[in-house]
Motif scaffolding. Structure first.
Motif, short mmCIF file in Angstrom:
data_model
loop_
_atom_site.label_atom_id
_atom_site.label_comp_id
_atom_site.label_asym_id
_atom_site.label_seq_id
_atom_site.Cartn_x
_atom_site.Cartn_y
_atom_site.Cartn_z
N VAL A 30 0.68 7.35 -8.01
CA VAL A 30 0.62 5.86 -7.33
C VAL A 30 1.92 5.39 -7.33
O VAL A 30 2.33 4.37 -6.31
CB VAL A 30 -0.44 5.13 -8.30
N VAL B 54 3.37 6.51 -4.03
CA VAL B 54 2.67 5.48 -3.10
C VAL B 54 3.44 4.30 -3.06
O VAL B 54 3.57 3.90 -1.87
CB VAL B 54 1.28 5.39 -3.07
N GLN B 55 3.72 3.89 -4.08
CA GLN B 55 4.30 2.32 -4.28
C GLN B 55 5.80 2.49 -3.52
O GLN B 55 6.20 1.53 -2.73
CB GLN B 55 4.55 2.14 -5.71
N LEU C 53 5.15 2.82 0.29
CA LEU C 53 4.59 1.45 0.65
C LEU C 53 5.86 0.70 0.98
O LEU C 53 5.92 -0.22 1.84
CB LEU C 53 3.73 0.79 -0.32
N LEU C 54 6.76 0.46 -0.21
CA LEU C 54 7.96 -0.30 0.01
C LEU C 54 8.81 -0.03 1.23
O LEU C 54 9.37 -0.85 2.16
CB LEU C 54 8.54 -0.10 -0.96
#
Lengths: 375, 157
Positions: free
Chosen positions: A150, A153-154, A157-158
Motif C-alpha cells: 500500500v 501504491v501511495q 499515486l503521488l
C-alpha cells in the motif's frame, strides 16, 4: 493473489519507521517554530475543513503538537514505535484539516507515509531502546507485506497525480510554467547575493530548454509510477527518481520532500537480507578496504561478507556474488557494490558503464589476439 | 515478542488496503474540484502571481479609501481604533500587499482564499463601524501571461 498473504522480512521497514520518525520530529519542530513566528493559527484567519468548534484552543494545540512530537520520538526509538507513528500522523492530519492554509503537499505526504508505516511490521528491527541487539532474529522479523505494498501504491499515486496534473495543463506541457520557475530561481539567486554567470542565465532563460525540461519532468513522474513496480526497470527508476528529487531539492523550497521520497523508496527495496556476497582477500589492502567500506555503508544489509577462497585469489582480491549467483570481479566490482549501497547508488550507472566498456575492450583485445595468432 | 495492536489479521489487512487506496483515490480526484487543489499532490502547479491592493468602503464617501500597509483608522460609536489586515491575516501570500507575490497553489486557489479572508475580516468589524466593506483589487498574471485585474469585495451585513 500472493500479495494478500505473503510474509517477508520486516528489517527494512524498521529502518523506514526510524527515518520517518526523524522526519516527523523535524516537521513538528518546524511547526513549533511557526507558532513562535506566526502565532497560533486559530486566533487568526484560518480555513478549517472540520467544523469551527473542533478547532483546538491555543493550549490544546500546544498539547497536540507535543503529543505529535512524542509519537514521532517513539517512532524513532521503536518502543511502541508503530503506535507512536499512528498517533503522531493522525494528529498531524487532524491539524491539517483544522486549517487548509497550513496544507503543504510535502507535509501531507509525510503524514500519510507515517500513517501507513504504523500498519507495516516495522517493529522488528532498529529498536533503538534495545541497544546493539536492535533487530529480532530473522524468523521473528517475518511479517505481512500487504501494508508495504500500500505504501508503494501511495508512492505511485503521488507521482501519477503530480505528473498527470502537469500533463493536463497546457502551460506545464509547453514549458511556460517551468520557464518562469527558472526565472524565479535566478532572481532568488541574485537576491541572495549569488548571481550566476551570464551564460547560465541565458541558458536557463531559453524557452526550448524549459519546454524540454517540462516534458522530461512529466514523462519521468508518470513513468516512475509504473517503472518502480517492474523488477527489470526498478533499479534505473530508483536512480532516476533520486536524481530528480535532488534536482528539486537544489532548485526549490520543498522542505523535507526529497528526504521523504528517499525514505519512501525503501519500500521498493527487496526485503530479504544478505542475498549478495562480498568475497574479500583480507591479506590485501584492497580486500580489507572493501570489507570495511561495506560494513560501514551497507545500511540495507544487502551483503554477506566472506573470505575469498584461495583458488580464486589470483582473479583479484575482491569479488561480488549477486542474487542470481553471477560473480563480478575487477572493474565490475564497483558497479555491483554501488547498486546495493545507498551511499554510492548515484554513481552506479557510471560504474556500470565503465565496467561495460572495460569488458568490451577486453573482449576486443582477446578477439584481436586470437585472430592474430598463428594460423 | 510483543504483538502490536496495529498488527491486523489477514481479512482486516485486505479491508484496510482497499479502504485506504479507495479513499486516497477519491481525495486525489476530488482535489481537482477544490480551487487550491489541496490534498491533491499537485506539486508546483502554477507560476502565477498576485498583487493585492486593499481598499475600504467608508460610510458617506463615494471613493474607495486605500489601506496603506493594510491598516486604517476606524470610527465606531465614537471610538477610534486602528484595525490591521496583517494582524488578522498571517498567510504568507494573503498578507503580502502591494507586492507581486507567487500565487502558491494556483491563482484560482489564492483568489478563493482571499475572498474568504475578506469575508472573515469584514465579519469581525466592530459594531457601528464606519467601514462598510473591503475591496481587493488584485493584479493577476497566470503563468506570466494574460494580465487581468480581479475585484473581490466583502460587504458588512
Amino acid at each position: 493473489m500472493k500479495w494478500l498473504t505473503e510474509e517477508r522480512d520486516g528489517y527494512l521497514l524498521g529502518l523506514m519507521r526510524l527515518l520517518l520518525g526523524v522526519l516527523l520530529c523535524v516537521q513538528v519542530w518546524a511547526r513549533f517554530d511557526e507558532l513562535e513566528y506566526w502565532g497560533y493559527f486559530g486566533a487568526n484567519f484560518h480555513l478549517p475543513f472540520v467544523p469551527e468548534a473542533w478547532v483546538p484552543s491555543f493550549a490544546t494545540y500546544r498539547v497536540l503538537l507535543g503529543l505529535e512530537l512524542a509519537g514521532a520520538l517513539l517512532g524513532v526509538l521503536g518502543w511502541f514505535g508503530r503506535e507512536g507513528l499512528l498517533v503522531g500522523s493522525s494528529i498531524g492530519i487532524f491539524l491539517m484539516l483544522c486549517d487548509r492554509l497550513q496544507y503543504h503537499n510535502n507535509r501531507f505526504s509525510l503524514l500519510l507515509f507515517c500513517f501507513l508505516c504504523a500498519f507495516c511490521p516495522s517493529d522488528r528491527s532498529f529498536l533503538l531502546y534495545r541497544g546493539r541487539s536492535h533487530a529480532l532474529p530473522e524468523a521473528l522479523r517475518l511479517g505481512p507485506t500487504l501494508p508495504r505494498r500500500v505504501m508503494q501504491v501511495q508512492v505511485s499515486l503521488l507521482y501519477l497525480s503530480s505528473g498527470g496534473s502537469k500533463l493536463l495543463d497546457p502551460d506545464w506541457r509547453g514549458g511556460q510554467t517551468m520557464l518562469l520557475r527558472f526565472q524565479q530561481g535566478l532572481e532568488e539567486a541574485a537576491r541572495a547575493g549569488t548571481p550566476l554567470p551570464d551564460w547560465v542565465v541565458h541558458f536557463l532563460g531559453t524557452p526550448a530548454l524549459a519546454s524540454l525540461g517540462s516534458k522530461a519532468a512529466i514523462s519521468l513522474e508518470l513513468s516512475l509510477a509504473f517503472a518502480l513496480w517492474v523488477p527489470t526497470t526498478r533499479v534505473i527508476a530508483l536512480w532516476a527518481g533520486a536524481i530528480f528529487h535532488l534536482l528539486i531539492q537544489a532548485s526549490a523550497r520543498v522542505e523535507l520532500f526529497s528526504w521523504l521520497m528517499g525514505v519512501a523508496y525503501i519500500a521498493f527495496v527487496t526485503p530479504e537480507l544478505h542475498e549478495r556476497t562480498l568475497r574479500v582477500d583480507v591479506r590485501t589492502t584492497l580486500g580489507r578496504a572493501a570489507r570495511t567500506f561495506v560494513r560501514v555503508f551497507d545500511w540495507f544489509a544487502r551483503f554477506r561478507i566472506e573470505e575469498l577462497p584461495g583458488s580464486e585469489a589470483e582473479q583479484g582480491s575482491v569479488a561480488v556474488v549477486g542474487r542470481g549467483g553471477e560473480t563480478a570481479r575487477g572493474s565490475a566490482v564497483p558497479a555491483a557494490l554501488a547498486r546495493a549501497l545507498p551511499v554510492a547508488f548515484l554513481a552506479w550507472p557510471a560504474c556500470a558503464l565503465l565496467a561495460l566498456r572495460q569488458a568490451r575492450d577486453r573482449s576486443r583485445t582477446t578477439d584481436v589476439g586470437s585472430s592474430a595468432g598463428p594460423g | 515478542m510483543r504483538r502490536s495492536v496495529l498488527e491486523l489479521g489477514p481479512p482486516a489487512r485486505v479491508v484496510f488496503a482497499l479502504v485506504y487506496v479507495l479513499v486516497m483515490v477519491a481525495v486525489v480526484v476530488s482535489a481537482q474540484r477544490r480551487p487550491d487543489h489541496v490534498f491533491g499532490f499537485q506539486m508546483f502547479n502554477e507560476s502565477s502571481t498576485v498583487n493585492i491592493h486593499l481598499f475600504r468602503r467608508v460610510r458617506g464617501r463615494r471613493a474607495l479609501e486605500p489601506l496603506p500597509n493594510g491598516s486604517f483608522v476606524d470610527r465606531s460609536q465614537g471610538a477610534v481604533r486602528t484595525l490591521s489586515w496583517l494582524e488578522r491575516v498571517h498567510d504568507p501570500v494573503l498578507s503580502k500587499l502591494d507586492t507581486p507575490t507567487h500565487a502558491k497553489y494556483g491563482l484560482e486557489g489564492q483568489l478563493f482564499r482571499l475572498q474568504l479572508a475578506l469575508d472573515d475580516f469584514v465579519g469581525r468589524l466592530p459594531e457601528g463601524s464606519d467601514t462598510l466593506g473591503l475591496v481587493a483589487v488584485v493584479e493577476t498574471l497566470k503563468n506570466g501571461r494574460d494580465p487581468r485585474v480581479v475585484r473581490l469585495k466583502a460587504e458588512r451585513r
